[in-house]
Design an enzyme around this catalytic site. Structure first.
Site, PDB file in Angstrom:
ATOM      1  N   SER A   1       1.584  -7.783  -0.434  1.00  0.00           N
ATOM      2  CA  SER A   1       2.425  -8.651   0.404  1.00  0.00           C
ATOM      3  C   SER A   1       1.832 -10.030   0.648  1.00  0.00           C
ATOM      4  O   SER A   1       2.543 -10.945   1.046  1.00  0.00           O
ATOM      5  CB  SER A   1       2.739  -7.968   1.723  1.00  0.00           C
ATOM      6  OG  SER A   1       1.594  -7.877   2.530  1.00  0.00           O
TER       7      SER A   1
ATOM      8  N   THR B   1       1.653  -4.120   4.217  1.00  0.00           N
ATOM      9  CA  THR B   1       1.524  -4.345   5.658  1.00  0.00           C
ATOM     10  C   THR B   1       0.837  -5.668   6.005  1.00  0.00           C
ATOM     11  O   THR B   1       0.947  -6.133   7.131  1.00  0.00           O
ATOM     12  CB  THR B   1       0.736  -3.203   6.340  1.00  0.00           C
ATOM     13  OG1 THR B   1      -0.605  -3.217   5.857  1.00  0.00           O
ATOM     14  CG2 THR B   1       1.385  -1.863   6.103  1.00  0.00           C
TER      15      THR B   1
ATOM     16  N   THR C   1       0.820  -1.219   0.000  1.00  0.00           N
ATOM     17  CA  THR C   1       0.000   0.000   0.000  1.00  0.00           C
ATOM     18  C   THR C   1       0.847   1.259   0.000  1.00  0.00           C
ATOM     19  O   THR C   1       0.428   2.302  -0.509  1.00  0.00           O
ATOM     20  CB  THR C   1      -0.944  -0.030   1.222  1.00  0.00           C
ATOM     21  OG1 THR C   1      -1.840  -1.116   1.049  1.00  0.00           O
ATOM     22  CG2 THR C   1      -1.734   1.239   1.368  1.00  0.00           C
TER      23      THR C   1
END
Ligand code: ASP
Length: 334
Positions: A64, A97, A17
């Protein structure tokens, strides 16, 4: 006239992000992660020039949840490469994240240097009102350039706080203060351009671990199974049949398992699969033979690692040829 050479910091981008983009500055749902190159993220923060001389490398450009074992191993090689440059003071890694916790813990186990490695990301895309990425990146470079952070293992800098890789938890799906250390507390803060530290991590990390991934290109398959009241153990048996070399079982409370799950787990360990018990609860310790007979079932107690981090340590342990007893020792040490 004396000129002081600024510390050199390498910033390695992997997506997420922090490199994300929305259709407008109030969009969260539907934004695209992993779009903006890392060098553009750095160019957008001119104040960084006062902190360090920067190098950048795009190691990956993914959300991720897609940052798998092969990419992690590649990332470790690139981090170690930059740290081996004598004039490089530290490395910052930008990641999504969603799985930041396990990337940071993985690097904490395989980086072979006392120099600083900081992992960071953002909860809001770079196009947002009040995007948190630029300040997180600025603070991370400050931490990586500081001599105070060397030798403390890999750390995460988010929301002004410095948190040890082993201790960090993503606590919330959306909020800016999502990254916290609920059990062990934070290491310190980055206040403006200053690092303030208050403690050091106790568990073995980086140079002092037995893990060396230089020649590894794949990670052994390790899956996670979450336990529940009506557990049948079918998932455990199916994953073993599918080729899992290790399993993390996230059991209720102190990682207790239903009778059916316990039987399936014993079947797995008899077939040579190493099974680690980790807590389904958000935090807490899983001790050996606590509410479950590890000795009888051939299982490993996961200490205070979350299932996601237990998966990383188990995969690395298996890659280094460890069997159950050695894996238990690794969980007691790292
Ligand atoms: N989807 C993003 C990721 O790559 C989420 C984030 O970075 O916050 O993990």
């Amino acid at each position: 006239m004396n000129s002081i050479t600024p510390p050199k910091v390498a910033v390695l981008g992997t997506g997420g992000t922090i490199a994300g983009s929305g259709a407008n500055n109030t969009q969260y749902a539907g934004y695209r992660p992993a779009v903006t190159p890392v060098d553009e993220l750095l160019l957008a923060i001119p104040a960084l020039r006062n902190v360090a001389s920067l190098e950048s490398e795009q190691v990956a450009q993914v959300a991720s949840q897609n940052l798998g074992g092969a990419t992690l191993l590649h990332l470790a090689r690139r981090v170690n490469h930059w740290l081996n440059e004598t004039d490089c003071t530290g490395v910052v890694v930008t990641v999504g994240t969603n799985t930041l916790e396990e990337t940071a813990y993985f690097l904490n186990l395989v980086v072979k240097s006392r120099k600083t490695v900081v992992v960071t990301g953002a909860m809001r895309p770079s196009t947002s009102l009040s995007a948190d990425g630029p300040m997180n990146l600025y603070r991370s470079v400050v931490a990586a350039a500081s001599p105070l952070t060397a030798g403390l293992g890999v750390m995460v800098v988010m929301n002004d706080q410095i948190i040890a890789a082993r201790d960090v938890h993503k606590m919330d799906t959306m909020t800016l203060d999502s990254f916290r250390a609920p059990v062990f507390g934070i290491l310190g803060w980055v206040v403006d351009s200053h690092v303030r530290l208050y403690k050091t991590p106790a568990r073995t990390h980086t140079l002092d671990t037995v893990f060396n991934t230089t020649d590894m290109t794949t990670m052994p398959r390790v899956d996670i199974v979450v336990g529940h009241q009506d557990d049948t153990g079918v998932a455990v048996s199916a994953l073993v049949d599918a080729g899992a070399k290790g399993l993390v079982v996230a059991g209720a409370g102190t990682a207790s398992l239903s009778d059916a799950m316990a039987e399936a787990v014993q079947g797995a360990t008899r077939r040579g699969v190493v099974v680690v018990r980790a807590p389904r609860a958000a935090t807490g310790i899983v001790m050996r033979n606590m509410e479950f007979d590890d000795s009888a079932h051939g299982t490993v107690a996961g200490d205070t690692l979350s299932p996601a981090k237990a998966r990383v340590l188990l995969a690395l342990s298996l890659a280094h040829g460890m069997q159950t007893e050695a894996v238990q020792a690794a969980f007691d040490r790292y």
